[in-house]
Every structure is written in C-alpha cells, then in structure tokens.
Design a protein around this motif. Structure first.
Motif, PDB file in Angstrom:
ATOM      1  N   ILE A   1       0.843  -1.204   0.000  1.00  0.00           N
ATOM      2  CA  ILE A   1       0.000   0.000   0.000  1.00  0.00           C
ATOM      3  C   ILE A   1       0.879   1.255   0.000  1.00  0.00           C
ATOM      4  CG2 ILE A   1      -1.626   1.344   1.400  1.00  0.00           C
ATOM      5  CD1 ILE A   1      -2.894  -1.353   2.200  1.00  0.00           C
ATOM      6  N   ALA A   2       1.976   1.232   0.749  1.00  0.00           N
ATOM      7  CA  ALA A   2       2.891   2.378   0.769  1.00  0.00           C
ATOM      8  C   ALA A   2       3.467   2.622  -0.618  1.00  0.00           C
ATOM      9  CB  ALA A   2       4.008   2.157   1.781  1.00  0.00           C
ATOM     10  N   GLY A   3       3.824   1.561  -1.309  1.00  0.00           N
ATOM     11  CA  GLY A   3       4.341   1.704  -2.679  1.00  0.00           C
ATOM     12  C   GLY A   3       3.279   2.278  -3.611  1.00  0.00           C
ATOM     13  N   GLN A   4       2.049   1.785  -3.485  1.00  0.00           N
ATOM     14  CA  GLN A   4       0.962   2.307  -4.313  1.00  0.00           C
ATOM     15  C   GLN A   4       0.700   3.779  -4.005  1.00  0.00           C
ATOM     16  OE1 GLN A   4      -2.178  -0.399  -3.309  1.00  0.00           O
ATOM     17  NE2 GLN A   4      -1.524  -1.986  -4.773  1.00  0.00           N
ATOM     18  N   THR A   5       0.806   4.138  -2.734  1.00  0.00           N
ATOM     19  CA  THR A   5       0.594   5.528  -2.336  1.00  0.00           C
ATOM     20  C   THR A   5       1.664   6.429  -2.942  1.00  0.00           C
ATOM     21  OG1 THR A   5      -0.399   4.782  -0.266  1.00  0.00           O
ATOM     22  CG2 THR A   5       0.332   7.074  -0.349  1.00  0.00           C
ATOM     23  N   ARG A   6       2.929   5.968  -2.910  1.00  0.00           N
ATOM     24  CA  ARG A   6       4.005   6.758  -3.523  1.00  0.00           C
ATOM     25  C   ARG A   6       3.775   6.919  -5.020  1.00  0.00           C
ATOM     26  NH1 ARG A   6       7.064   4.181   0.398  1.00  0.00           N
ATOM     27  NH2 ARG A   6       7.534   2.398  -0.926  1.00  0.00           N
ATOM     28  N   THR A   7       3.333   5.861  -5.683  1.00  0.00           N
ATOM     29  CA  THR A   7       3.062   5.931  -7.115  1.00  0.00           C
ATOM     30  C   THR A   7       1.927   6.917  -7.396  1.00  0.00           C
ATOM     31  OG1 THR A   7       3.762   3.631  -7.374  1.00  0.00           O
ATOM     32  CG2 THR A   7       2.427   4.568  -9.143  1.00  0.00           C
ATOM     33  N   ALA A   8       0.854   6.820  -6.626  1.00  0.00           N
ATOM     34  CA  ALA A   8      -0.278   7.725  -6.817  1.00  0.00           C
ATOM     35  C   ALA A   8       0.122   9.169  -6.537  1.00  0.00           C
ATOM     36  CB  ALA A   8      -1.439   7.320  -5.905  1.00  0.00           C
ATOM     37  N   ALA A   9       0.965   9.389  -5.528  1.00  0.00           N
ATOM     38  CA  ALA A   9       1.424  10.747  -5.216  1.00  0.00           C
ATOM     39  C   ALA A   9       2.260  11.304  -6.361  1.00  0.00           C
ATOM     40  CB  ALA A   9       2.222  10.754  -3.917  1.00  0.00           C
ATOM     41  N   GLY A  10       3.093  10.468  -6.955  1.00  0.00           N
ATOM     42  CA  GLY A  10       3.890  10.907  -8.106  1.00  0.00           C
ATOM     43  C   GLY A  10       3.007  11.269  -9.288  1.00  0.00           C
ATOM     44  N   GLN A  11       1.988  10.453  -9.540  1.00  0.00           N
ATOM     45  CA  GLN A  11       1.055  10.744 -10.630  1.00  0.00           C
ATOM     46  C   GLN A  11       0.278  12.034 -10.351  1.00  0.00           C
ATOM     47  OE1 GLN A  11      -1.282   7.197 -10.794  1.00  0.00           O
ATOM     48  NE2 GLN A  11       0.204   6.076 -12.053  1.00  0.00           N
ATOM     49  N   ALA A  12      -0.137  12.229  -9.112  1.00  0.00           N
ATOM     50  CA  ALA A  12      -0.861  13.446  -8.751  1.00  0.00           C
ATOM     51  C   ALA A  12       0.034  14.674  -8.934  1.00  0.00           C
ATOM     52  CB  ALA A  12      -1.359  13.371  -7.309  1.00  0.00           C
ATOM     53  N   GLY A  13       1.296  14.551  -8.595  1.00  0.00           N
ATOM     54  CA  GLY A  13       2.240  15.651  -8.777  1.00  0.00           C
ATOM     55  C   GLY A  13       2.413  16.010 -10.243  1.00  0.00           C
ATOM     56  N   ARG A  14       2.542  14.998 -11.084  1.00  0.00           N
ATOM     57  CA  ARG A  14       2.670  15.254 -12.529  1.00  0.00           C
ATOM     58  C   ARG A  14       1.399  15.897 -13.074  1.00  0.00           C
ATOM     59  NH1 ARG A  14       5.420  10.584 -11.989  1.00  0.00           N
ATOM     60  NH2 ARG A  14       3.663   9.248 -12.517  1.00  0.00           N
ATOM     61  N   LEU A  15       0.242  15.386 -12.666  1.00  0.00           N
ATOM     62  CA  LEU A  15      -1.027  15.948 -13.109  1.00  0.00           C
ATOM     63  C   LEU A  15      -1.159  17.399 -12.646  1.00  0.00           C
ATOM     64  CD1 LEU A  15      -3.687  15.325 -14.546  1.00  0.00           C
ATOM     65  CD2 LEU A  15      -4.624  14.595 -12.355  1.00  0.00           C
ATOM     66  N   TRP A  16      -0.745  17.679 -11.421  1.00  0.00           N
ATOM     67  CA  TRP A  16      -0.777  19.043 -10.894  1.00  0.00           C
ATOM     68  C   TRP A  16       0.074  19.969 -11.766  1.00  0.00           C
ATOM     69  CZ3 TRP A  16      -3.005  22.346  -7.649  1.00  0.00           C
ATOM     70  CH2 TRP A  16      -2.304  23.468  -7.240  1.00  0.00           C
ATOM     71  N   GLN A  17       1.274  19.519 -12.123  1.00  0.00           N
ATOM     72  CA  GLN A  17       2.160  20.349 -12.944  1.00  0.00           C
ATOM     73  C   GLN A  17       1.562  20.611 -14.329  1.00  0.00           C
ATOM     74  OE1 GLN A  17       4.961  21.975 -12.173  1.00  0.00           O
ATOM     75  NE2 GLN A  17       4.772  21.268 -10.068  1.00  0.00           N
TER      76      GLN A  17
ATOM     77  N   LYS B   1      -1.844  20.514 -15.179  1.00  0.00           N
ATOM     78  CA  LYS B   1      -3.179  21.115 -15.220  1.00  0.00           C
ATOM     79  C   LYS B   1      -3.338  22.412 -14.419  1.00  0.00           C
ATOM     80  CE  LYS B   1      -4.895  17.685 -17.590  1.00  0.00           C
ATOM     81  NZ  LYS B   1      -5.413  17.808 -18.910  1.00  0.00           N
ATOM     82  N   ALA B   2      -2.571  22.586 -13.358  1.00  0.00           N
ATOM     83  CA  ALA B   2      -2.773  23.766 -12.496  1.00  0.00           C
ATOM     84  C   ALA B   2      -2.224  25.014 -13.185  1.00  0.00           C
ATOM     85  CB  ALA B   2      -2.079  23.562 -11.162  1.00  0.00           C
ATOM     86  N   PRO B   3      -2.930  26.130 -13.082  1.00  0.00           N
ATOM     87  CA  PRO B   3      -2.434  27.383 -13.666  1.00  0.00           C
ATOM     88  C   PRO B   3      -1.147  27.843 -12.957  1.00  0.00           C
ATOM     89  CG  PRO B   3      -4.730  27.593 -12.975  1.00  0.00           C
ATOM     90  CD  PRO B   3      -4.250  26.274 -12.507  1.00  0.00           C
ATOM     91  N   GLU B   4      -0.310  28.553 -13.699  1.00  0.00           N
ATOM     92  CA  GLU B   4       0.981  28.994 -13.181  1.00  0.00           C
ATOM     93  C   GLU B   4       0.873  29.819 -11.889  1.00  0.00           C
ATOM     94  OE1 GLU B   4       4.856  29.589 -12.425  1.00  0.00           O
ATOM     95  OE2 GLU B   4       3.994  28.143 -13.811  1.00  0.00           O
ATOM     96  N   PRO B   5      -0.038  30.805 -11.789  1.00  0.00           N
ATOM     97  CA  PRO B   5      -0.119  31.572 -10.536  1.00  0.00           C
ATOM     98  C   PRO B   5      -0.462  30.689  -9.327  1.00  0.00           C
ATOM     99  CG  PRO B   5      -1.334  32.701 -12.268  1.00  0.00           C
ATOM    100  CD  PRO B   5      -0.925  31.369 -12.810  1.00  0.00           C
ATOM    101  N   VAL B   6      -1.296  29.703  -9.540  1.00  0.00           N
ATOM    102  CA  VAL B   6      -1.669  28.800  -8.443  1.00  0.00           C
ATOM    103  C   VAL B   6      -0.472  27.950  -8.037  1.00  0.00           C
ATOM    104  CG1 VAL B   6      -3.166  26.878  -7.782  1.00  0.00           C
ATOM    105  CG2 VAL B   6      -4.092  28.778  -9.124  1.00  0.00           C
ATOM    106  N   ARG B   7       0.263  27.444  -9.030  1.00  0.00           N
ATOM    107  CA  ARG B   7       1.458  26.631  -8.718  1.00  0.00           C
ATOM    108  C   ARG B   7       2.496  27.476  -7.979  1.00  0.00           C
ATOM    109  NH1 ARG B   7       1.530  24.391 -14.375  1.00  0.00           N
ATOM    110  NH2 ARG B   7       3.245  25.829 -14.623  1.00  0.00           N
ATOM    111  N   ARG B   8       2.677  28.720  -8.409  1.00  0.00           N
ATOM    112  CA  ARG B   8       3.659  29.605  -7.776  1.00  0.00           C
ATOM    113  C   ARG B   8       3.261  29.875  -6.321  1.00  0.00           C
ATOM    114  NH1 ARG B   8       3.185  34.480 -10.351  1.00  0.00           N
ATOM    115  NH2 ARG B   8       3.564  33.380 -12.288  1.00  0.00           N
TER     116      ARG B   8
END
Length: 147
Positions: free
Chosen positions: A89-105, A107-114
């Motif tokens: 489960i910890a490995g799956q969580t790390r994988t999902a967190a990595g995917q969420a981080g990539r998706l955030w980069q 889809k999120a607008p630049e001012p929000v990311r900043r």
C-alpha cells in the motif's frame, strides 16, 4: 547632596575621597545599567521568545522521536502478511502521489502553482515554529478539557 551617616568616618585625605567618589560612581553606573536592562522590554521579549522557541523545538523533537518509536513498535507487532500488505500500500501511495504531482504540474495554472510553491517553502522553512504552535494548541486543549 546627602551627608554621610554619623557612624561612618569621612575620608581623611583627598586621595581617599577621590577613591570613594570613584567607587560610588562605579556602583551608580552598575545600578543604572541594571535598571536599563530591566526596562528594555523589546530585548527581554526577544530573549524570552528565543528561550521558548528552543524549548518548543526540544519538545517537538522529543515528540517526533516518541511518535517514530511508537510507529516502529506498532509495525513490529503486525503479523507478516499485514506488513507485506502495508509495504504494498505504501508503494501504491508513492506511485499515486507521483502521478498526482505530474497531473498538478500539467493542469494547475501557473499563478496557483507559484503560490502553492511559496506556501510549501514557507511551511518547510518554519516547520519548527508550526510544530511548536500545534503542540501548544494541543496542550492548551488538553489542559482545558481536564479543567
């Protein structure tokens, strides 16, 4: 000018009188310095804040160590099948967190990311202060509940 008490002899020579005046001057200077230190509220507050910050950091470190020990003890008590499942489960969580981080980069607008990056950096830079504040709130709530 006040007169010396009647039981104290006055100086017998000018040199002795000068020495007494110099000694009195030194004592008066020390007294003035001590009074000035007591009235310097800003410095005293900064010293107290530094002291409290050190105590909070030490308490936070102790709590962190205790939490880590408790987590290790709890993990050691788990049966082997549960340990393996937890690791999976910890490995799956790390994988999902990595995917969420990539998706955030992507889809999120630049001012929000900043803004988020600035907030994250502030939290990292003030971690001890935040932990100390959280600990203080928990202690206050605990004491309030008991009282």
């Amino acid at each position: 000018m006040t007169q010396p008490p009647h039981d104290e002899p006055t100086a017998s020579s000018p040199e002795e009188l000068r020495a007494q005046v110099e000694q009195t001057r030194q004592q008066l200077g020390e007294t003035v310095e001590a009074l000035a230190a007591k009235t310097d509220v800003k410095t005293r507050a900064q010293e107290k804040a530094a002291e409290v910050k050190e105590q909070a950091a030490a308490t936070a470190a102790q709590l962190k160590d205790k939490a880590a020990q408790a987590a290790h003890q709890a993990q050691d008590k788990l049966p082997d099948p549960l340990k393996e499942k937890a690791a999976r489960i910890a490995g799956q969580t790390r994988t999902a967190a990595g995917q969420a981080g990539r998706l955030w980069q992507e889809k999120a607008p630049e001012p929000v990311r900043r803004s988020t990056a600035l907030g994250t950096r502030w939290v990292r830079d003030n971690r001890t202060l935040l932990i100390a504040g959280g600990t203080a709130v928990l202690l206050w709530l605990t004491c309030r509940r008991k009282g």
